[in-house]
Design a protein around this motif. Structure first.
Motif, PDB file in Angstrom:
ATOM      1  N   TYR A 179      -3.441  -4.479  -7.843  1.00  0.00           N
ATOM      2  CA  TYR A 179      -3.411  -3.066  -7.471  1.00  0.00           C
ATOM      3  C   TYR A 179      -4.303  -2.237  -8.394  1.00  0.00           C
ATOM      4  CZ  TYR A 179       0.556  -3.801  -4.297  1.00  0.00           C
ATOM      5  OH  TYR A 179       1.366  -4.202  -3.269  1.00  0.00           O
ATOM      6  N   THR A 226      -7.644  -0.339  -7.028  1.00  0.00           N
ATOM      7  CA  THR A 226      -7.644   1.116  -7.208  1.00  0.00           C
ATOM      8  C   THR A 226      -8.874   1.557  -7.985  1.00  0.00           C
ATOM      9  OG1 THR A 226      -5.225   1.228  -7.170  1.00  0.00           O
ATOM     10  CG2 THR A 226      -6.389   3.065  -8.192  1.00  0.00           C
ATOM     11  N   ILE A 238      -2.373   0.051  -0.461  1.00  0.00           N
ATOM     12  CA  ILE A 238      -2.162   0.680  -1.767  1.00  0.00           C
ATOM     13  C   ILE A 238      -2.297   2.186  -1.659  1.00  0.00           C
ATOM     14  CG2 ILE A 238      -3.055   0.874  -4.117  1.00  0.00           C
ATOM     15  CD1 ILE A 238      -3.999  -2.060  -3.833  1.00  0.00           C
ATOM     16  N   THR A 250      -5.227  -4.607   2.189  1.00  0.00           N
ATOM     17  CA  THR A 250      -4.520  -4.383   0.923  1.00  0.00           C
ATOM     18  C   THR A 250      -4.946  -3.071   0.286  1.00  0.00           C
ATOM     19  OG1 THR A 250      -4.368  -6.773   0.545  1.00  0.00           O
ATOM     20  CG2 THR A 250      -4.026  -5.341  -1.349  1.00  0.00           C
ATOM     21  N   THR A 304       0.521  -8.963  -9.055  1.00  0.00           N
ATOM     22  CA  THR A 304       0.407  -7.884  -8.076  1.00  0.00           C
ATOM     23  C   THR A 304      -0.069  -6.607  -8.750  1.00  0.00           C
ATOM     24  OG1 THR A 304       2.186  -8.844  -6.745  1.00  0.00           O
ATOM     25  CG2 THR A 304       1.649  -6.530  -6.354  1.00  0.00           C
TER      26      THR A 304
END
Length: 236
Positions: A94, A98, A142, A138, A90
């Motif tokens: 992320y 990002t 985030i 997703t 995970t």
């Protein structure tokens, strides 16, 4: 050059200060113990009202320094990612999303300058560019978590991202799950060789997922079916 005309009790709370003809600002104490400044007021009354509002919010404990929202998302994101306590996979996801999507679009924006409407437009454009709905969801999740934590750290008043209710609700066609019949499973197993065929038969009759089948060890199997565990029983 400022006129030096102040309205209020400087040193004990927020106060109005004239900075030129028809131009006023509000000075207030920040959490760091220095004077912050809000500009753009054209009358003394406007500046005094804002100063009084800041003092009321301080007494209630709800005051958020407007300057805190100037922190760029590109500076906030690494701090937020470093504080994550999630599974390794995970965390990797992320970091990747990002780096590839969030920072290129929002990195130069202050966390207080990001609006919910702008984020929804961005998400729509990502979908139109061909990104899967799950990927876009997703990415937005985030960013939303980043801004929610920014609110918790008193950088902004609240997370601006809310569910979008503009336009029609998207209805996606769900892919139909096709189940193999026992005959189809046996035929598939017969064409794949001994070890692969055995795995296919085991998966078809046990309901185990492929990863579970790959990790299955014979010494952990129960030779007899159990009502609480199904046809493949784990001895543990």
């Amino acid at each position: 050059m400022t006129s030096g005309l102040s309205v209020g009790v400087e040193g004990t709370g927020a106060f109005a200060e004239q900075v030129g003809p028809g131009s006023w600002r509000v000075r207030y104490w920040t959490d760091d113990g220095v004077h912050g400044s809000l500009t753009g007021f054209t009358t003394r009354e406007q500046a005094r009202d804002k100063a009084a509002e800041i003092d009321v919010e301080r007494r209630r404990g709800t005051f958020i320094d407007p300057a805190a929202g100037n922190l760029r998302l590109g500076e906030w994101a690494p701090r937020w990612l470093e504080a994550l306590d999630v599974a390794e996979a995970t965390e990797s996801q992320y970091n990747s999303l990002t780096r590839k999507h969030i920072v290129p679009r929002w990195g130069e924006s202050g966390v207080g300058d990001i609006s919910g409407m702008d984020v929804h437009v961005w998400a729509r454009n990502l979908r139109r560019a061909g990104y899967a709905e799950s990927t876009v969801a997703t990415i937005v999740k985030i960013l939303s978590m980043m801004l929610a934590d920014a609110a918790d750290e008193r950088l902004i008043v609240a997370n601006p991202i809310r569910p979008c209710r503009r336009g029609r609700r998207r209805r996606e066609r769900r892919r139909e799950i096709v189940w193999a019949t026992p005959e189809q499973a046996l035929n598939a197993a017969a064409t794949c060789g001994v070890w692969a065929g055995l795995m296919i038969v085991t998966a078809a009759w046990s309901g185990c997922r492929w990863g579970e089948i790959c990790g299955l060890q014979t010494y952990r199997l129960s030779p007899r079916p159990r009502p609480d565990r199904g046809p493949v029983g784990d001895r543990s």
